[in-house]
Design a protein around this motif. Sequence first.
Motif, PDB file in Angstrom:
ATOM      1  N   ALA A 149       0.561  19.381   4.758  1.00 15.86           N
ATOM      2  CA  ALA A 149       0.942  20.719   4.295  1.00 15.86           C
ATOM      3  C   ALA A 149       0.046  21.099   3.130  1.00 15.86           C
ATOM      4  O   ALA A 149      -0.507  20.232   2.445  1.00 15.86           O
ATOM      5  CB  ALA A 149       2.414  20.749   3.884  1.00 15.86           C
ATOM      6  N   LYS A 150      -0.101  22.397   2.896  1.00 11.98           N
ATOM      7  CA  LYS A 150      -0.918  22.866   1.770  1.00 11.98           C
ATOM      8  C   LYS A 150      -0.062  23.615   0.761  1.00 11.98           C
ATOM      9  O   LYS A 150       0.830  24.385   1.118  1.00 11.98           O
ATOM     10  CB  LYS A 150      -2.054  23.773   2.261  1.00 11.98           C
ATOM     11  N   LYS A 151      -0.332  23.362  -0.519  1.00 11.73           N
ATOM     12  CA  LYS A 151       0.333  24.072  -1.606  1.00 11.73           C
ATOM     13  C   LYS A 151      -0.655  25.092  -2.152  1.00 11.73           C
ATOM     14  O   LYS A 151      -1.776  24.725  -2.517  1.00 11.73           O
ATOM     15  CB  LYS A 151       0.745  23.083  -2.696  1.00 11.73           C
ATOM     16  N   PHE A 152      -0.261  26.362  -2.217  1.00  9.84           N
ATOM     17  CA  PHE A 152      -1.219  27.402  -2.590  1.00  9.84           C
ATOM     18  C   PHE A 152      -0.540  28.547  -3.322  1.00  9.84           C
ATOM     19  O   PHE A 152       0.685  28.692  -3.317  1.00  9.84           O
ATOM     20  CB  PHE A 152      -1.925  27.939  -1.339  1.00  9.84           C
ATOM     21  N   LYS A 153      -1.377  29.385  -3.932  1.00  9.04           N
ATOM     22  CA  LYS A 153      -0.918  30.592  -4.595  1.00  9.04           C
ATOM     23  C   LYS A 153      -1.869  31.716  -4.215  1.00  9.04           C
ATOM     24  O   LYS A 153      -3.077  31.499  -4.130  1.00  9.04           O
ATOM     25  CB  LYS A 153      -0.908  30.386  -6.115  1.00  9.04           C
ATOM     26  N   ARG A 154      -1.353  32.892  -3.981  1.00 14.10           N
ATOM     27  CA  ARG A 154      -2.200  34.042  -3.633  1.00 14.10           C
ATOM     28  C   ARG A 154      -2.596  34.804  -4.895  1.00 14.10           C
ATOM     29  O   ARG A 154      -1.767  35.063  -5.767  1.00 14.10           O
ATOM     30  CB  ARG A 154      -1.477  34.987  -2.668  1.00 14.10           C
ATOM     31  N   GLY A 155      -3.875  35.176  -4.972  1.00 18.78           N
ATOM     32  CA  GLY A 155      -4.357  35.985  -6.081  1.00 18.78           C
ATOM     33  C   GLY A 155      -4.043  37.451  -5.856  1.00 18.78           C
ATOM     34  O   GLY A 155      -3.442  37.843  -4.849  1.00 18.78           O
ATOM     35  N   PHE A 156      -4.454  38.292  -6.801  1.00 19.22           N
ATOM     36  CA  PHE A 156      -4.183  39.731  -6.704  1.00 19.22           C
ATOM     37  C   PHE A 156      -4.854  40.351  -5.483  1.00 19.22           C
ATOM     38  O   PHE A 156      -4.371  41.329  -4.920  1.00 19.22           O
ATOM     39  CB  PHE A 156      -4.652  40.437  -7.976  1.00 19.22           C
ATOM     40  N   SER A 157      -5.989  39.761  -5.055  1.00 17.06           N
ATOM     41  CA  SER A 157      -6.708  40.290  -3.894  1.00 17.06           C
ATOM     42  C   SER A 157      -6.131  39.769  -2.583  1.00 17.06           C
ATOM     43  O   SER A 157      -6.574  40.162  -1.508  1.00 17.06           O
ATOM     44  CB  SER A 157      -8.188  39.910  -3.981  1.00 17.06           C
ATOM     45  N   GLY A 158      -5.146  38.863  -2.664  1.00 19.29           N
ATOM     46  CA  GLY A 158      -4.563  38.284  -1.459  1.00 19.29           C
ATOM     47  C   GLY A 158      -5.214  36.982  -1.043  1.00 19.29           C
ATOM     48  O   GLY A 158      -4.756  36.324  -0.106  1.00 19.29           O
ATOM     49  N   THR A 159      -6.277  36.575  -1.744  1.00 20.89           N
ATOM     50  CA  THR A 159      -6.975  35.327  -1.425  1.00 20.89           C
ATOM     51  C   THR A 159      -6.155  34.123  -1.873  1.00 20.89           C
ATOM     52  O   THR A 159      -5.578  34.128  -2.963  1.00 20.89           O
ATOM     53  CB  THR A 159      -8.352  35.284  -2.119  1.00 20.89           C
ATOM     54  N   GLU A 160      -6.104  33.108  -1.052  1.00 20.57           N
ATOM     55  CA  GLU A 160      -5.379  31.889  -1.395  1.00 20.57           C
ATOM     56  C   GLU A 160      -6.212  30.984  -2.306  1.00 20.57           C
ATOM     57  O   GLU A 160      -7.421  30.878  -2.132  1.00 20.57           O
ATOM     58  CB  GLU A 160      -5.028  31.080  -0.141  1.00 20.57           C
TER      59      GLU A 160
END
Length: 214
Positions: A44-55
């Motif tokens: 599994a991957k742990k991630f956060k989206r930036g303001f531009s929607g990029t992970e």
Amino acid sequence: EALTVEEKKIVYNSMEPLIIKKGSLLFYEEGIPTGIFQIKKGKAKKFKRGFSGTEQIFYIYTSEDVLGYHALFGEERYQDSCEALEDLEVNFIAKDVFFQLLKDIPTLQRTFIKNIGHEFGVLANIITVLAQKNLNARLAINLLILEKRFQKHDKTSGIDLTREDLANIIGTSPESLGRSLKQFKDEGIIEIDKRVISIKNKDLIFKLLNIELS
């Protein structure tokens, strides 16, 4: 490993087995935490989206990893998301049960606190690498890390990730990643079979990173 046989039995009896399908979220940013997860099989991957929607991917979880407890300790909503990269077999412990286990088993509580300290150090290193290293150095470092994680329970496997996910881990575009991968392949550092990457010459990676082996 710190728990006694009886303590382990108590913990395992508190677990609920679940199947999480590929692409499904174990938890999501701003979601309310309901418990913790232990991965028994899969990634599994742990991630956060930036303001531009990029992970921005912070971590790849594999078998035996435990996740989802930071928000519980902080009594806050999840600050990031976790998505199954393949079908997962997981063990789930509900929030109330988890806190009771921590109360009943002091060793378990100390282990989680120690792990949070370790993960903070890992995050600090990730931030430093993203800020200070060039693309090829970031790729080299993450290939070493990912190989170790992917081979934890399967010594024959390579690094099996989409190019988009790998690009999001090292903080670049898939196009730029593709050029660096081609360079690494041409220089004999890696082999690529479809999307699976295998490191073939670690000495060249260490040389690229200016690391001298004693």
